[in-house]
Enzyme design. Structure first.
Site, short mmCIF file in Angstrom:
data_model
loop_
_atom_site.label_atom_id
_atom_site.label_comp_id
_atom_site.label_asym_id
_atom_site.label_seq_id
_atom_site.Cartn_x
_atom_site.Cartn_y
_atom_site.Cartn_z
N ASP A 1 0.81 -1.10 0.11
CA ASP A 1 -0.02 -0.02 0.08
C ASP A 1 0.94 1.14 0.01
O ASP A 1 2.02 1.25 0.34
CB ASP A 1 -0.85 0.00 1.25
CG ASP A 1 -2.11 -1.11 1.34
OD1 ASP A 1 -2.33 -1.45 0.12
OD2 ASP A 1 -2.46 -1.45 2.27
N TYR B 1 6.64 -8.48 8.61
CA TYR B 1 6.13 -7.13 8.78
C TYR B 1 6.38 -6.67 10.25
O TYR B 1 6.30 -7.32 10.95
CB TYR B 1 4.63 -7.00 8.35
CG TYR B 1 4.23 -7.23 7.06
CD1 TYR B 1 4.36 -6.38 6.18
CD2 TYR B 1 3.82 -8.66 6.66
CE1 TYR B 1 4.00 -6.79 4.54
CE2 TYR B 1 3.54 -9.05 5.35
CZ TYR B 1 3.46 -7.95 4.58
OH TYR B 1 3.05 -8.38 3.05
N ASP C 1 -6.65 1.46 8.30
CA ASP C 1 -5.42 1.87 8.26
C ASP C 1 -5.65 3.68 8.58
O ASP C 1 -6.57 4.04 8.57
CB ASP C 1 -4.38 1.48 7.23
CG ASP C 1 -4.92 1.90 5.81
OD1 ASP C 1 -5.47 3.03 5.87
OD2 ASP C 1 -4.54 1.59 4.77
N ARG D 1 -3.63 -5.20 8.00
CA ARG D 1 -4.61 -4.26 8.15
C ARG D 1 -5.78 -4.93 8.90
O ARG D 1 -6.29 -4.46 9.81
CB ARG D 1 -5.05 -3.37 6.96
CG ARG D 1 -4.13 -2.26 6.42
CD ARG D 1 -4.96 -1.51 5.60
NE ARG D 1 -5.07 -2.34 4.02
CZ ARG D 1 -5.95 -2.02 3.14
NH1 ARG D 1 -6.54 -1.09 3.08
NH2 ARG D 1 -5.67 -2.97 2.11
#
Length: 392
Positions: free
Chosen positions: A48, A76, A90, A231
């Protein structure tokens, strides 16, 4: 536009880009395409615009490896904000107020048909402990789980992206899908053992969001299968804790064997560019800029291309980092390039390599032989030399 140097070797390979915040993965691909002056460039796994970190970019024949890389496990590092929900799960979305909207079909915070009040959420935050969070993660978010992606994801519904439909105000219903969470670790948090009024922050993502209540931030590291939405993890962790949640920071630090700390990683930054579009409107948008030499000398194209090629992971090494590999003879390489089988048995897609030449991806044909599923042309000696810099 300057043309590509006719003396430049026709190379293929993989670049590991540390994507900056504020640009799309496609913007990074465009930056690589411009720097190398090649059309055949793609990436393995979208990040993203809000996210940073490892973006695998392949060019030339290495684009055929991207389908294998995209399925690799990923790691992550992220920040989850508990106590606030947003429209996109988010920080790019609008904060949703508590107690004023009906719960959606997947809203696990709701014990009835309404969302908890702001006072209820604040009380739950004050009572929350780190043990509560880690216990919930262990019970609900490790191993194989069912996850409903965010409505603002890039998943296609009848040929249209879910985020396009959501922005048009249309109802988006995505099916739950299985993903695997290998590790979900709380690295740091605002909870000093047992939360109290002083430990709950009154700040917010947006300047006007103080009215939407206090929050707690968790710094986490997640290692997961391909297809996992961090997310959605943030959203769902907040839901099962009864306080809501969304993602405020996301950084991908690893894709398979490709790590953001490797010496070959190409960093990048964003710059705002203003231009006039076809309708005569002045538009400003962010552009990805690769951190390679970019002076105004007459050889700038060759200089930038050469500098970028020093960071390339060559085809054989990229294949070894992505797939099991099989060392084959020159005669076997010729057979594979003619589409013929060789007398080796593999259990899964495997890179067949002759010396420093990636020949094919092979798969099991029968109990004695393997057959080529993807074939690569023989690399020139010049191309092999240009793209053989080891990853360290």
């Amino acid at each position: 536009m300057a043309s590509r140097s006719p003396k430049a070797p026709d190379v293929s390979g993989i670049l590991v880009i540390d994507k900056p915040q504020g640009v799309t993965s496609h913007d990074v691909v465009a930056a690589v395409r411009g720097a190398l002056h090649m059309r055949r460039v793609g990436h393995a796994g979208t990040l993203d615009p809000m996210a940073t970190g490892v973006l695998i970019v392949g060019f030339g024949y290495a684009t055929r490896l991207l389908n294998y890389i995209v399925g690799a496990d990923k790691t992550y590092e992220a920040t989850i904000r508990l106590g606030q929900r947003t429209t996109t799960d988010d920080a790019d979305g609008d904060i949703l107020p508590w107690g004023s909207a009906p719960a959606d079909a997947h809203d696990l915070t709701a014990a009835s048909d309404s969302v908890p009040s702001q006072e209820d959420v604040a009380a739950r935050l004050r009572a929350l402990t780190r043990d509560d969070v880690e216990r919930m993660i262990a019970e609900r978010f490790l191993g194989r789980i069912e996850q409903v992606p965010s409505t603002f994801s890039a998943i296609k519904i009848h040929g249209q992206r879910a985020y396009d439909l959501a922005r048009e105000g249309k109802d988006v219903e995505l099916e739950a899908r299985p993903v695997t969470i290998h590790a979900f670790t709380v690295l740091d948090c605002d909870i000093p053992g047992s939360a109290n009024t002083d430990s709950v922050n009154t700040g917010s993502v947006n300047d006007d969001a103080v009215a939407y209540g206090p929050h707690l931030d968790l710094a986490v590291r997640v290692t997961c299968s391909s297809g996992t939405y961090i997310r959605a993890l943030a959203r769902d962790l907040g839901r099962v804790l009864g306080v809501g949640g969304h993602l405020t920071r996301l950084r991908r630090v690893r894709v398979g064997s490709f790590d953001v700390t490797a010496s070959n990683v190409v960093t990048a930054h964003t710059e705002n560019r203003t231009f006039t579009n076809r309708d005569g409107e002045t538009v400003t948008r962010a552009k990805a800029i690769l951190d390679v030499p970019n002076d105004q000398a007459t050889t700038v194209v060759d200089d930038r291309r050469t500098a970028l090629l020093t960071r390339v992971i060559g085809m054989p090494q990229a294949a070894r980092l992505t797939l099991p590999h099989l060392d084959i003879t020159d005669d076997e390489a010729k057979e594979l390039r003619f589409g013929r089988r060789i007398d080796h048995v593999v259990a899964e897609p495997t890179a067949a390599i002759a010396g420093n030449d990636l020949v094919a991806i092979v798969e099991r044909a029968n109990s004695r032989q393997s057959k080529p599923s993807v074939v690569f042309p023989a690399a020139s000696a010049e191309a092999v030399t240009a793209a053989a810099e080891p990853l360290s």
